[in-house]
Design a protein around this motif. Structure first.
Motif, PDB file in Angstrom:
ATOM      1  N   TYR A   5      56.001  13.949 -25.630  1.00 44.04           N
ATOM      2  CA  TYR A   5      54.968  13.665 -26.617  1.00 44.04           C
ATOM      3  C   TYR A   5      54.294  15.003 -26.944  1.00 44.04           C
ATOM      4  N   GLY A   6      54.560  15.487 -28.151  1.00 48.63           N
ATOM      5  CA  GLY A   6      54.072  16.813 -28.527  1.00 48.63           C
ATOM      6  C   GLY A   6      52.815  16.745 -29.376  1.00 48.63           C
ATOM      7  N   GLY A   7      52.075  17.833 -29.374  1.00 46.03           N
ATOM      8  CA  GLY A   7      50.879  17.896 -30.216  1.00 46.03           C
ATOM      9  C   GLY A   7      50.170  19.215 -30.015  1.00 46.03           C
ATOM     10  N   THR A   8      49.114  19.406 -30.769  1.00 48.46           N
ATOM     11  CA  THR A   8      48.342  20.639 -30.566  1.00 48.46           C
ATOM     12  C   THR A   8      47.342  20.449 -29.422  1.00 48.46           C
ATOM     13  N   PHE A   9      46.881  19.223 -29.229  1.00 45.41           N
ATOM     14  CA  PHE A   9      45.945  18.933 -28.145  1.00 45.41           C
ATOM     15  C   PHE A   9      44.790  19.939 -28.154  1.00 45.41           C
ATOM     16  N   ASP A  10      44.106  20.005 -29.268  1.00 43.64           N
ATOM     17  CA  ASP A  10      43.078  21.040 -29.479  1.00 43.64           C
ATOM     18  C   ASP A  10      41.725  20.398 -29.791  1.00 43.64           C
ATOM     19  N   ILE A  12      42.659  17.985 -26.022  1.00 43.16           N
ATOM     20  CA  ILE A  12      43.193  16.661 -25.632  1.00 43.16           C
ATOM     21  C   ILE A  12      42.037  15.658 -25.562  1.00 43.16           C
ATOM     22  N   HIS A  13      42.303  14.407 -25.961  1.00 38.70           N
ATOM     23  CA  HIS A  13      41.237  13.389 -25.950  1.00 38.70           C
ATOM     24  C   HIS A  13      41.812  12.036 -25.501  1.00 38.70           C
ATOM     25  N   HIS A  14      40.924  11.047 -25.422  1.00 33.25           N
ATOM     26  CA  HIS A  14      41.365   9.744 -24.913  1.00 33.25           C
ATOM     27  C   HIS A  14      42.360   9.053 -25.847  1.00 33.25           C
ATOM     28  N   VAL A 102      57.945  11.159 -29.028  1.00 29.51           N
ATOM     29  CA  VAL A 102      56.881  10.255 -29.493  1.00 29.51           C
ATOM     30  C   VAL A 102      56.033  10.964 -30.542  1.00 29.51           C
ATOM     31  N   VAL A 103      55.777  10.279 -31.661  1.00 28.98           N
ATOM     32  CA  VAL A 103      54.871  10.839 -32.682  1.00 28.98           C
ATOM     33  C   VAL A 103      53.965   9.732 -33.219  1.00 28.98           C
ATOM     34  N   GLY A 104      52.795  10.128 -33.686  1.00 31.17           N
ATOM     35  CA  GLY A 104      51.938   9.185 -34.396  1.00 31.17           C
ATOM     36  C   GLY A 104      52.413   9.065 -35.837  1.00 31.17           C
ATOM     37  N   ARG A 131      49.158   4.844 -35.940  1.00 24.79           N
ATOM     38  CA  ARG A 131      47.826   5.407 -35.745  1.00 24.79           C
ATOM     39  C   ARG A 131      46.858   4.732 -36.709  1.00 24.79           C
ATOM     40  N   PRO A 132      45.668   4.357 -36.233  1.00 28.30           N
ATOM     41  CA  PRO A 132      44.730   3.651 -37.110  1.00 28.30           C
ATOM     42  C   PRO A 132      44.557   4.394 -38.440  1.00 28.30           C
ATOM     43  N   GLY A 133      44.676   3.641 -39.537  1.00 24.77           N
ATOM     44  CA  GLY A 133      44.393   4.205 -40.855  1.00 24.77           C
ATOM     45  C   GLY A 133      45.493   5.071 -41.435  1.00 24.77           C
ATOM     46  N   LEU A 172      45.427   1.369 -30.093  1.00 26.67           N
ATOM     47  CA  LEU A 172      45.081   2.786 -30.023  1.00 26.67           C
ATOM     48  C   LEU A 172      43.620   3.028 -30.344  1.00 26.67           C
ATOM     49  N   LEU A 173      43.145   4.157 -29.911  1.00 21.42           N
ATOM     50  CA  LEU A 173      41.749   4.529 -30.139  1.00 21.42           C
ATOM     51  C   LEU A 173      41.681   5.446 -31.352  1.00 21.42           C
ATOM     52  N   ASP A 174      40.740   5.172 -32.217  1.00 21.17           N
ATOM     53  CA  ASP A 174      40.632   5.971 -33.436  1.00 21.17           C
ATOM     54  C   ASP A 174      39.806   7.238 -33.154  1.00 21.17           C
ATOM     55  N   ALA A 177      41.092  15.005 -32.743  1.00 22.71           N
ATOM     56  CA  ALA A 177      40.600  16.297 -32.252  1.00 22.71           C
ATOM     57  C   ALA A 177      39.719  16.954 -33.319  1.00 22.71           C
ATOM     58  N   THR A 178      40.059  16.745 -34.593  1.00 24.43           N
ATOM     59  CA  THR A 178      39.244  17.317 -35.671  1.00 24.43           C
ATOM     60  C   THR A 178      37.820  16.772 -35.583  1.00 24.43           C
ATOM     61  N   GLY A 179      37.698  15.460 -35.424  1.00 16.00           N
ATOM     62  CA  GLY A 179      36.374  14.839 -35.317  1.00 16.00           C
ATOM     63  C   GLY A 179      35.606  15.388 -34.114  1.00 16.00           C
ATOM     64  N   ILE A 180      36.311  15.591 -33.029  1.00 17.06           N
ATOM     65  CA  ILE A 180      35.671  16.121 -31.817  1.00 17.06           C
ATOM     66  C   ILE A 180      35.201  17.556 -32.052  1.00 17.06           C
ATOM     67  N   ARG A 181      36.052  18.378 -32.668  1.00 13.02           N
ATOM     68  CA  ARG A 181      35.652  19.776 -32.929  1.00 13.02           C
ATOM     69  C   ARG A 181      34.426  19.806 -33.839  1.00 13.02           C
ATOM     70  N   GLN A 182      34.426  18.908 -34.834  1.00 11.12           N
ATOM     71  CA  GLN A 182      33.275  18.879 -35.758  1.00 11.12           C
ATOM     72  C   GLN A 182      32.002  18.466 -35.040  1.00 11.12           C
TER      73      GLN A 182
HETATM   74  P1  ATP Z   1      43.801  17.129 -35.175  1.00  8.96           P
HETATM   75  O1  ATP Z   1      42.634  16.243 -35.530  1.00  8.96           O
HETATM   76  O2  ATP Z   1      43.421  18.532 -34.748  1.00  8.96           O
HETATM   77  O3  ATP Z   1      44.908  17.101 -36.200  1.00  8.96           O
HETATM   78  P2  ATP Z   1      44.869  15.100 -33.429  1.00  8.96           P
HETATM   79  O4  ATP Z   1      43.769  14.387 -32.736  1.00  8.96           O
HETATM   80  O5  ATP Z   1      45.543  14.424 -34.586  1.00  8.96           O
HETATM   81  O6  ATP Z   1      44.402  16.550 -33.821  1.00  8.96           O
HETATM   82  P3  ATP Z   1      47.288  16.227 -32.414  1.00  8.96           P
HETATM   83  O7  ATP Z   1      47.368  17.042 -31.195  1.00  8.96           O
HETATM   84  O8  ATP Z   1      47.464  16.888 -33.712  1.00  8.96           O
HETATM   85  O9  ATP Z   1      45.913  15.431 -32.325  1.00  8.96           O
HETATM   86  O10 ATP Z   1      48.250  14.986 -32.325  1.00  8.96           O
HETATM   87  C1  ATP Z   1      49.365  14.910 -31.519  1.00  8.96           C
HETATM   88  C2  ATP Z   1      50.056  13.606 -31.742  1.00  8.96           C
HETATM   89  O11 ATP Z   1      49.207  12.549 -31.278  1.00  8.96           O
HETATM   90  C3  ATP Z   1      50.391  13.273 -33.178  1.00  8.96           C
HETATM   91  O12 ATP Z   1      51.664  12.675 -33.179  1.00  8.96           O
HETATM   92  C4  ATP Z   1      49.312  12.300 -33.574  1.00  8.96           C
HETATM   93  O13 ATP Z   1      49.802  11.396 -34.515  1.00  8.96           O
HETATM   94  C5  ATP Z   1      49.008  11.597 -32.288  1.00  8.96           C
HETATM   95  N1  ATP Z   1      47.612  11.164 -32.140  1.00  8.96           N
HETATM   96  C6  ATP Z   1      46.533  11.931 -32.039  1.00  8.96           C
HETATM   97  N2  ATP Z   1      45.415  11.215 -31.864  1.00  8.96           N
HETATM   98  C7  ATP Z   1      45.793   9.933 -31.842  1.00  8.96           C
HETATM   99  C8  ATP Z   1      45.094   8.686 -31.692  1.00  8.96           C
HETATM  100  N3  ATP Z   1      43.780   8.613 -31.539  1.00  8.96           N
HETATM  101  N4  ATP Z   1      45.808   7.582 -31.736  1.00  8.96           N
HETATM  102  C9  ATP Z   1      47.142   7.649 -31.905  1.00  8.96           C
HETATM  103  N5  ATP Z   1      47.851   8.783 -32.063  1.00  8.96           N
HETATM  104  C10 ATP Z   1      47.191   9.906 -32.019  1.00  8.96           C
END
Ligand code: ATP
Length: 213
Positions: A5-10, A12-14, A102-104, A131-133, A172-174, A177-182
């Motif tokens: 499961y890849g991502g930027t994790f910038d 990481i959140h719940h 795995v991707v959202g 992913r919600p929305g 899933l939880l809505d 990471a963008t919302g968290i950084r803001q």
């Molecule tokens: P940013 O807001 O910086 O774009 P992000 O919260 O979307 O970050 P990423 O690290 O870009 O997180 O996402 C990694 C992967 O996790 C992507 O495939 C994304 O679709 C998925 N993902 C992130 N947050 C959620 C969430 N709350 N619910 C389901 N999938 C998520």
């Protein structure tokens, strides 16, 4: 079955952590490997460095046997391309073992723009988590690929090493990471959106504009 499961994790959140556990449950696997991607330094202006993101992931998954971190993209210089990562893993796992990426939905919607995306189905299965929305744009490469390769049962993924796409509707939880950084940059607390240990580390190091302790 090897699941990444890849991502930027910038940071990481719940949302990420719940998603990873939901996937491990749904696919009946013992572990999911989180793969943080490398971000070129010039894009790091407002985020955290690769080492800091890795450190936060390690804190977040401490004591959770189902979740592992795989830092291979951070150890590679330059941009991270998923196709390269999957090729590397395929070499390590051999030709038979099912490999799952795995991707959202939001990330999968842009799949047609990923480098060498057409090679990816031969390397791995794809699990798309709703992913919600967010929805797949009609007529997109991702949508067409899904139409050709969709399966509906997680068990089907075990019958082949790669090539199938499963849509997973997990609760899933809505959270983003963008919302968290803001929030942090605006001086508001992101508490309960992420593990406390991660929030403490962000404060200690003054990341994302947080006031250092
Ligand atoms: P940013 O807001 O910086 O774009 P992000 O919260 O979307 O970050 P990423 O690290 O870009 O997180 O996402 C990694 C992967 O996790 C992507 O495939 C994304 O679709 C998925 N993902 C992130 N947050 C959620 C969430 N709350 N619910 C389901 N999938 C998520």
């Amino acid at each position: 079955m090897h699941v990444i499961y890849g991502g930027t994790f910038d940071p990481i959140h719940h949302g990420h952590l719940r998603l990873a556990l939901e996937v491990s449950d749904a696919l009946s696997v013992d572990r999911v490997h989180l793969v943080p991607c490398h971000i070129p330094p010039h894009r790091n202006a407002t985020g955290a460095t690769s080492a800091q993101r890795l450190d936060m992931i390690r804190l977040a998954i401490e004591g959770e046997p189902c979740l592992r971190v795989d830092d291979r993209e951070l150890r590679r210089a330059g941009a991270s391309f998923t196709a390269d990562t999957l090729r590397q893993l395929r070499n390590e796992l051999g030709p038979e073992q099912p490999l799952v990426m795995v991707v959202g939905t939001d990330a999968f919607a842009g799949f047609g723009q990923w480098r060498e995306w057409q090679d990816i189905p031969a390397l791995a299965h794809i699990v798309v988590v709703q992913r919600p929305g967010s929805h797949l744009p009609e007529g997109s490469d991702a949508g067409l690929l899904l139409g050709q390769r969709r399966v509906t049962s997680p068990d089907t993924l075990r019958s082949a090493p790669a090539g199938k796409i499963l849509e997973l509707e997990a609760p899933l939880l809505d959270i983003s990471a963008t919302g968290i950084r803001q929030r942090i940059a605006g001086g508001r607390s992101p508490r309960y959106l992420m593990p406390d240990s991660v929030w403490q580390r962000i404060q200690n190091q003054g990341l994302y504009g947080a006031c250092p302790d």
